[in-house]
Structure formats: structure tokens, C-alpha cells
Design an enzyme around this catalytic site. Structure first.
Site, PDB file in Angstrom:
ATOM      1  N   ASP A 120       0.883  -1.617  -0.269  1.00 15.70           N
ATOM      2  CA  ASP A 120       0.052  -0.088  -0.095  1.00 15.70           C
ATOM      3  C   ASP A 120       0.536   1.807   0.010  1.00 15.70           C
ATOM      4  OD1 ASP A 120      -1.929  -1.900   0.356  1.00 15.70           O
ATOM      5  OD2 ASP A 120      -2.751  -0.827   2.405  1.00 15.70           O
ATOM      6  N   ASP A 143     -15.257  -3.315  -1.383  1.00 11.58           N
ATOM      7  CA  ASP A 143     -15.130  -3.179   0.367  1.00 11.58           C
ATOM      8  C   ASP A 143     -16.188  -2.903   1.411  1.00 11.58           C
ATOM      9  OD1 ASP A 143     -12.299  -3.367  -1.539  1.00 11.58           O
ATOM     10  OD2 ASP A 143     -12.335  -0.757  -1.180  1.00 11.58           O
TER      11      ASP A 143
END
Length: 256
Positions: free
Chosen positions: A8, A129
Site C-alpha cells: 500500500d 470493500d
């Protein structure tokens, strides 16, 4: 079933968020290019790359780093974060990204996802998500009014590479995946499912391997790799041996 290490990116650094909270950032490596090389050297066959700045702002802040990572490794990259236009998708494919992950636009611009999946079959993944069963967008900062299961069902008409199912409540916690939610997504989806969120041990990986024949084809692992809870090389070997044993046992059933 693949184990896919995650990187990330936030301000050009390799970080992890806790449950998607931008105020709870842990920096693991200031050199994400080197980190990508490490994951490849440990046997990764694919890299999961997320542009957290892009997810939050929609701006390609980390493009230089993304390009450097692409040049430094040979394994395919799937990239998500802030991809909200056809032009942006094409830019990423042009620099050699294998798959792009669309999240927010699957809710806000579903026709764009449809068009991209037609132009790039099996190269578009959609990230679902969810928090308490409802899809979150804009870097998890905004809650939509559509459930994860309804969105997965809507995507069945598209020729996707995968659905990446993330349970926000478990992401970055190392407390284990939401197995029930993953099974529900896999059951309703025609597209392959990649699990994400909460993986904290090899035991968690083994628990998901049991559902390889139910449509879960990959597992994304982040924080557990960085803090040493899981060794990537060991995890890949363990999962490979487990799946081979399952296949052998299944073959034996037909021979009896």
C-alpha cells in the site's frame, strides 16, 4: 489458489492502515521498490499494489513509484486506488500493469466498468470493500447504499479477472478473515473471488484454502507479512502442499 502480497503506497512509502483509517498509519518500508523485489524473491507470483493517495484524492500522486516497481519486478501487478476514468485505466495498462482494480466507479459509474471489461476482458478486477455488509467508496471514507452481495450479483454479466472482497472491519487487524462474508460473495458471484482483510496467520490461509473449489482463487496478505506473523515463502509452500494433498485425496475417492 494464490497468496498475493500487498504493498500500500502513501506518499511514496510502503504502509498499512488499520481498518482503512488514514489516521492510523504504520510505515513498514520507505522503499516500496525494494519491498516489491523482496516479495518476488520469496516466491510471489503476483503483486497487489494499492495507491492510497489515489484512492483518497483521485490524483495519481504515486505514479513515479508505480513505474519504478513495474520496472524492478517480472511478476504481474494488480493495481487499485483512484482509477475513475477510461483514460486513467489506459495509462496504467500502457505502463504494463496487468490488472486494474476498480472500486468507487463500480458504484458511481457502472457503465464505465462495463465498457472497460469489454475492452479489457479478464484484466479488470472490482474491489468490493464492505463494512457491515454495505459497500464503501472513496478510499473507504464514504458509505454507499448498496450491499456487497447485490453488487457482486450485478457484476455477474461482466467478464472480470476477479472480485476482490475486503471486509473493512477486519482489514489490518490480524484477527482473521470474515469467512462467512467471503463464502457468501463466492456463492453468488460467477467471477473468481480474491479474499482480502484480516489475515493474521498461516492457519487463516488454511481456513480459506478449504474453499478453493467454491470460487475463492486468491488471498491478499498485508500486515501479517510485514510484522513477521506469516513468512511468505513458508505460506506459499504450505498452501501448495495442502492443495496438492486435497487433490490427491479427491482422486483417491474415484479410485476406491
Amino acid at each position: 489458489m494464490e497468496i498475493i502480497p500487498a504493498i500500500d503506497l502513501l506518499n511514496g512509502k510502503c504502509v498499512r492502515l488499520n481498518q482503512g483509517n488514514y489516521n492510523e498509519v504504520t510505515k513498514f518500508n520507505s522503499d516500496p521498490v525494494k519491498q516489491a523485489e523482496i516479495w518476488e524473491s520469496k516466491g510471489a507470483k503476483r503483486l497487489h499494489l494499492v495507491d492510497l493517495d489515489g484512492a483518497k484524492t483521485g490524483e495519481p500522486i504515486n505514479d513515479l513509484t508505480i513505474k519504478e516497481i513495474k520496472k524492478s519486478i517480472t511478476i504481474p501487478i494488480q493495481l487499485g486506488g483512484g482509477i475513475r476514468s477510461i483514460d486513467r485505466a489506459k495509462e496504467l495498462f500502457d505502463i504494463g500493469i496487468d490488472r486494474i482494480i476498480l472500486g468507487t466507479i463500480a458504484i458511481e459509474k457502472p457503465e464505465l466498468v462495463k465498457d472497460l471489461s469489454k475492452e479489457y476482458p479478464k484484466r479488470i478486477a472490482v474491489g468490493i470493500d464492505a463494512k457491515e455488509g454495505m459497500v464503501a467508496t472513496r478510499g473507504w471514507l464514504k458509505q454507499s447504499e448498496i450491499s456487497s452481495l447485490d453488487l457482486a450479483k450485478q457484476l455477474n454479466d461482466l467478464d472480470l479477472a476477479a472480485i476482490i472482497s475486503t471486509d473493512i472491519a477486519t482489514d489490518g487487524t490480524l484477527k482473521g478473515p470474515n469467512v462467512q462474508a467471503l463464502r457468501e460473495i463466492a456463492e453468488i458471484s460467477i467471477n473468481p473471488v480474491i479474499a482480502s482483510g484480516g489475515i493474521g496467520s498461516i492457519a487463516d490461509l488454511i481456513s480459506l484454502a478449504d474453499f478453493a473449489d467454491e470460487g475463492i482463487e486468491g488471498i491478499i496478505v498485508g500486515r501479517a507479512l510485514y510484522d513477521g506473523s506469516i513468512d511468505l515463502k513458508e505460506a506459499i509452500l504450505t498452501l501448495k502442499n495442502l492443495l496438492l494433498q486435497d487433490a490427491f485425496n479427491e482422486k483417491d475417492k474415484f479410485l476406491v
